[in-house]
Write a protein that holds these residues in place. Structure first.
Motif, short mmCIF file in Angstrom:
data_model
loop_
_atom_site.label_atom_id
_atom_site.label_comp_id
_atom_site.label_asym_id
_atom_site.label_seq_id
_atom_site.Cartn_x
_atom_site.Cartn_y
_atom_site.Cartn_z
N MET A 93 25.63 37.38 38.63
CA MET A 93 26.72 36.85 39.43
C MET A 93 26.15 35.92 40.50
SD MET A 93 29.20 40.10 40.13
CE MET A 93 30.75 39.23 40.10
N THR A 94 26.96 34.96 40.87
CA THR A 94 26.60 34.07 41.96
C THR A 94 27.73 34.03 42.97
OG1 THR A 94 27.54 32.14 40.87
CG2 THR A 94 25.22 32.60 40.44
N THR A 95 27.40 33.74 44.19
CA THR A 95 28.43 33.59 45.21
C THR A 95 28.87 32.14 45.25
OG1 THR A 95 26.83 33.19 46.97
CG2 THR A 95 27.51 35.48 46.61
N ARG A 96 30.09 31.95 45.68
CA ARG A 96 30.63 30.61 45.86
C ARG A 96 31.29 30.55 47.22
NH1 ARG A 96 34.15 29.25 40.82
NH2 ARG A 96 34.30 27.29 41.92
#
Length: 105
Positions: free
Chosen positions: A1-4
């Motif tokens: 997962m990545t943050t945006r």
């Protein structure tokens, strides 16, 4: 997962509002809306079958309702609009982006 981040990668074209689907499963839809001076036509209303929770993250906007109520939204302000309540965007900040977070349910 990545943050945006809601405030990065804003659309470069300011001639039309930009709608970006962020998440949802059919019953709930979450989107980022970016406006820059856009508003609804002078006539006509949004009348949605579902409710909409909307917050202004950046910029400002004025929402108008068919019953004459007007709300000036600033960063951090939010409203929960019931299903079928007629409303429209009357004004958004023309010199900077207004970033909305909308949850349709």
């Amino acid at each position: 997962m990545t943050t945006r981040n809601l405030l990065t990668k804003l659309p470069g074209d300011a001639t039309a509002e930009a709608f970006e689907h962020l998440a949802g499963n059919g019953a709930v839809r979450i989107e980022r809306i970016v406006s820059r001076g856009q508003h609804a036509p002078e006539t006509g209303w949004y009348e949605q079958d579902g409710a909409e929770w909307v917050a202004v993250i950046q910029g400002e906007a004025v929402l108008a309702f068919e019953d004459g109520e007007h709300l000036h939204l600033r960063p951090g302000d939010w409203i929960d609009i019931p299903a079928l309540r007629r409303h429209r965007v009357e004004w958004t900040t023309p010199d900077t982006e207004t970033v909305w977070l909308a949850v349709h349910y």
